[in-house]
Design an enzyme around this catalytic site. Structure first.
Site, PDB file in Angstrom:
ATOM      1  N   GLU A  42      13.565 -39.816 -36.898  1.00  0.00           N
ATOM      2  CA  GLU A  42      12.860 -40.533 -35.906  1.00  0.00           C
ATOM      3  C   GLU A  42      12.659 -41.902 -36.354  1.00  0.00           C
ATOM      4  OE1 GLU A  42       7.900 -40.974 -35.147  1.00  0.00           O
ATOM      5  OE2 GLU A  42       8.770 -38.880 -36.304  1.00  0.00           O
ATOM      6  N   LYS A 137       2.527 -31.941 -32.461  1.00  0.00           N
ATOM      7  CA  LYS A 137       2.419 -32.655 -33.893  1.00  0.00           C
ATOM      8  C   LYS A 137       0.940 -32.719 -34.248  1.00  0.00           C
ATOM      9  CE  LYS A 137       3.004 -37.402 -34.513  1.00  0.00           C
ATOM     10  NZ  LYS A 137       3.538 -38.608 -34.564  1.00  0.00           N
TER      11      LYS A 137
END
Length: 217
Positions: A42, A137
């Site tokens: 990421e 998340k």
């Protein structure tokens, strides 16, 4: 294909969060992590940096070019529609956010990006899930703790969760055993000071340690 990216995330589980790292240092870091078995990266948008659109998209393009499909690169801290479009244009295959913005999810889904919005409460989690989020998340997972996570997964057992913030070798296995699909991990494998001082072999070992935990579950 979006379903292939979802499957890749579920199989590999560890998402290395690279914040404020670009160019050669980022490349060296990702090479070190790949040696350790980490295949999800990421690259975050730094909201404090007025050049974050350019820097992040350039970093995503570089990693896709160098690794040619061996890793899957996502864009992190995506909080504006402009950042969604920039991430897609640069070749990101998934986006992560600290929050659950329904408009961002809608745009990302239209662009066929895998979506991983951040949420904490049952209301936020289910709103994002019903808006089409592929994963949720749980953020900040380490602070909320395993008991909170376990209580959530009792009634909300139809959602795919990624644990993020405060995930270490000490608690990663426990989150995965609860049923989490994966974890976003920063300082343990992307420590900026270690990157600056060139301690890539240590970071490779840290990556291997996490991958071993994943493989034991």
């Amino acid at each position: 294909m979006k379903k292939d990216v979802v499957k890749f995330i579920e199989e590999n589980k560890i998402i290395a969060i690279c914040r404020g790292l670009y160019g050669e240092k980022l490349l060296q870091l990702v090479e070190a992590l790949y040696k350790g078995g980490v295949k999800l990266v990421e690259v975050t948008f730094d909201q404090n940096d007025c050049n974050c659109l350019e820097k992040t998209s350039e970093a995503i393009r570089m990693l896709n070019s160098k690794f040619n499909g061996k890793i899957k690169v996502g864009a992190g801290t995506v909080i504006t529609s402009e950042q969604v479009f920039e991430a897609k244009s640069a070749g990101a295959e998934y986006i992560l956010s600290p929050n659950a913005d329904i408009d961002i999810l809608k745009i990302a889904n239209e662009l066929d990006l895998v979506t991983i919005p951040g949420a904490m409460t049952p209301t936020e989690i289910l709103e994002a899930h019903h808006a089409g989020a592929d994963f949720i998340k749980l953020f900040p997972a380490g602070t909320l703790g395993l008991k909170y996570a376990k209580d959530l997964l009792g009634p909300i057992n139809n959602v795919k969760f990624i644990a993020t913030a405060g995930i270490t070798p000490d608690n990663l296995g426990e989150f995965l055993k609860l049923g989490f699909s994966g974890a976003g991990i920063s300082s343990y494998i992307t420590n900026k000071n270690m990157v600056e001082s060139g301690d890539f072999e240590i970071l490779t070992e840290h990556a291997k340690e996490l991958v071993e935990i994943v493989n034991k579950i």
